[in-house]
Scaffold this active site. Structure first.
Site, PDB file in Angstrom:
ATOM      1  CE1 TYR A   1      -6.406  72.251  56.253  1.00 54.27           C
ATOM      2  CE2 TYR A   1      -5.644  71.549  58.195  1.00 54.27           C
ATOM      3  CZ  TYR A   1      -6.412  72.492  57.696  1.00 54.27           C
ATOM      4  OH  TYR A   1      -7.342  73.435  58.304  1.00 54.27           O
TER       5      TYR A   1
ATOM      6  CD  GLN B   1      -3.791  73.851  53.012  1.00 58.92           C
ATOM      7  OE1 GLN B   1      -2.763  74.522  52.770  1.00 58.92           O
ATOM      8  NE2 GLN B   1      -4.194  72.863  52.342  1.00 58.92           N
ATOM      9  CD  GLU B   2      -9.774  74.645  55.783  1.00 63.85           C
ATOM     10  OE1 GLU B   2     -10.361  74.599  55.081  1.00 63.85           O
ATOM     11  OE2 GLU B   2      -9.435  73.961  56.943  1.00 63.85           O
ATOM     12  CB  SER B   3     -10.958  80.044  51.713  1.00 61.44           C
ATOM     13  OG  SER B   3     -10.362  81.163  52.545  1.00 61.44           O
TER      14      SER B   3
ATOM     15  CB  VAL C   1      -5.948  77.838  59.695  1.00 63.70           C
ATOM     16  CG1 VAL C   1      -7.287  76.828  59.602  1.00 63.70           C
ATOM     17  CG2 VAL C   1      -5.094  77.031  60.703  1.00 63.70           C
TER      18      VAL C   1
END
Ligand code: GLU
Length: 461
Positions: A423, A295-297, A292
């Site tokens: 996502y 994927q986020e940052s 996660v």
């Protein structure tokens, strides 16, 4: 007087195998550890072959026990001698094996691919392999095919590796301990994100069927049930869904894979202990949280979006406040809050939602918002489709963009509906890559191949 009632074992007819399995209440299945077969994910056993074998055991009304073999030869012996009831192990149907086993109708086709490192001369024919160090798995379909080829290509040489998997061979080619490896296309495609420098030179053998193997010297009662089972899962679409679940998110992008590997070494190392601590606190797999975060940052604690979402786990100000975060740029705080928020969504989801769909729904909710996710589930239910099936609901999420749909839902327009589908798919890809990176590193740093049980346990956190 019960005389004549008790039969001596010698004259007692043996029960058909199917009845024996039902009486024992257990189906014993041999397999191999690998991304296309069997592994551990978030503390439980899974994998395409595991789920398929489990479905077969359910069909028979018995429990299933899976036994993983390091060595392909040992696995085949276990089936031949009746130590297990069958092998569900991505086994190719070959002429030699067909003489020794009963194979079910194939559920997959693979090619045998020649794998090389880019930047080295690329072989295009069998003759080109003569002077290369070629490695294959001992007693594999690949070794059998090479033996067949050797009759017309007497100069063809190769090395056979026992107690090894496709991953062992890929590591050898990647580390220049071998020039070429031969393996199944399905295995290479799954491991590929970990080895961006490796590529298929050419397929040496096309369309090889893959199926389950049964002992040939016993009665065929259990085997026949397996054939009926395959008819059923083919007709119902269950097999297709299982394939989609395990392999549907597989995709290769060279730049993405290289970047991921670089970030694994330069960034993840810094935050791994924070992910592990947060995972322990919420009872989730740390590699899922790390996926996660990627994927986020891309594991960047200073990441910021135009809408003001920020930090390694890209929290909104609202979520950060709710989770007690004082500084969103603090990686440790961000990871812990992201984990707790994801767990909160996970727990809030309807009770009847089963794994692995439940995790995928929680991820989608993290991205698009819980309310919108419920809207997409309602749209599915309206059409009489299963709202607990991620593959159904993910078709509905993009519809939240369209007026005729979102005007009927409670939470209205969701710009990110389609984006949340991508996502979830990306996180599954990163998660798989992290699982296999753990395994790759295990193999590299453990000098002798570890015992399978000990090795599997290292994958469980
Ligand atoms: N399809 C290969 C074979 O049947 C699989 C080898 C393996 O277990 O990796 O030999």
């Amino acid at each position: 007087m019960l005389a004549g009632f008790v039969l001596t074992p010698a004259c007692q007819p043996a029960l058909p195998l199917l009845e024996q399995v039902k009486q024992q209440g257990e189906l014993v299945v041999a397999t191999r550890t690998g991304p296309t077969t069997y592994y551990r994910e978030m503390d439980r056993e899974t994998g395409f072959e595991f789920e398929l074998a489990q479905a077969f055991a359910n069909y028979l009304g018995v429990k299933m026990r899976m036994v993983a073999y390091d060595d392909l030869g040992e696995l085949l012996t276990a089936v031949r001698t009746g130590k297990v009831h069958l092998a569900a192990a991505g086994l190719s149907v070959t002429p030699e094996r067909s003489r020794q086993f009963r194979f079910t109708s194939p559920y997959e086709q693979v090619t045998q691919d020649v794998i090389v490192r880019s930047g080295t001369p690329r072989p295009a024919t069998i003759e080109d392999l003569y002077q290369r160090k070629l490695v294959v798995l001992a007693q594999s379909s690949h070794s059998e095919y090479l033996q067949q080829l050797q009759q017309s290509h007497p100069d063809l040489r190769w090395e056979e590796k026992a107690n090894a998997t496709a991953l062992t061979l890929l590591n050898m080619v990647n580390d220049s301990q071998a020039d070429v490896a031969l393996m199944d296309s399905a295995a290479f495609q799954t491991y590929r994100p970990l080895f961006p420098e490796l590529q298929v030179a050419f397929p040496i053998k096309q369309a090889e069927p893959v199926s389950w193997a049964f002992q040939a010297t016993v009665d065929d009662s259990l085997f026949n049930m397996a054939e009926l089972f395959f008819n059923q899962v083919n007709a119902s679409g269950d097999l297709e869904e299982l394939r989609e679940r395990f392999f549907g998110h597989r995709e290769f992008d060279y730049v993405g894979a290289r970047t991921f590997l670089t970030h694994l070494d330069t960034r993840l190392v810094e935050y791994e202990s924070d992910f592990k601590a947060a995972a322990e606190e919420v009872g989730m797999d740390w590699r899922l949280l790390a996926a996660v975060g990627y994927q986020e940052s891309l594991w960047n604690p200073n990441a910021i979006s135009p809408t003001g979402v920020r930090g390694l786990m890209m929290l909104t100000q609202l979520t950060a406040t709710e989770m007690g975060v004082t500084d969103r740029r603090d990686a440790q705080q961000s990871i812990r809050a992201g984990a707790r928020y994801l767990k909160k969504l996970y727990d809030k989801l309807p009770q009847d939602l089963q794994e692995p769909h439940r995790t995928w729904f929680a991820l989608a909710a993290y991205n698009v918002g819980y309310g919108h996710l419920l809207d997409a589930r309602r749209l599915a239910r309206h059409e009489g489709r299963d709202p607990n099936d991620w593959f159904v609901v993910r078709e509905k999420l993009p519809l939240l963009l369209r007026e005729e749909y979102f005007s009927k839902t409670r939470h209205g327009f969701a710009r990110a509906g389609a984006q949340s589908v991508v996502y979830v798919r990306n996180i599954r890809r990163y998660y798989d890559a992290l699982v296999w990176a753990t395994e790759r590193d295990n193999q590299r740093f453990v000098p002798a191949p570890a015992n399978m049980v000990a090795y599997r346990d290292t994958l469980v956190h």
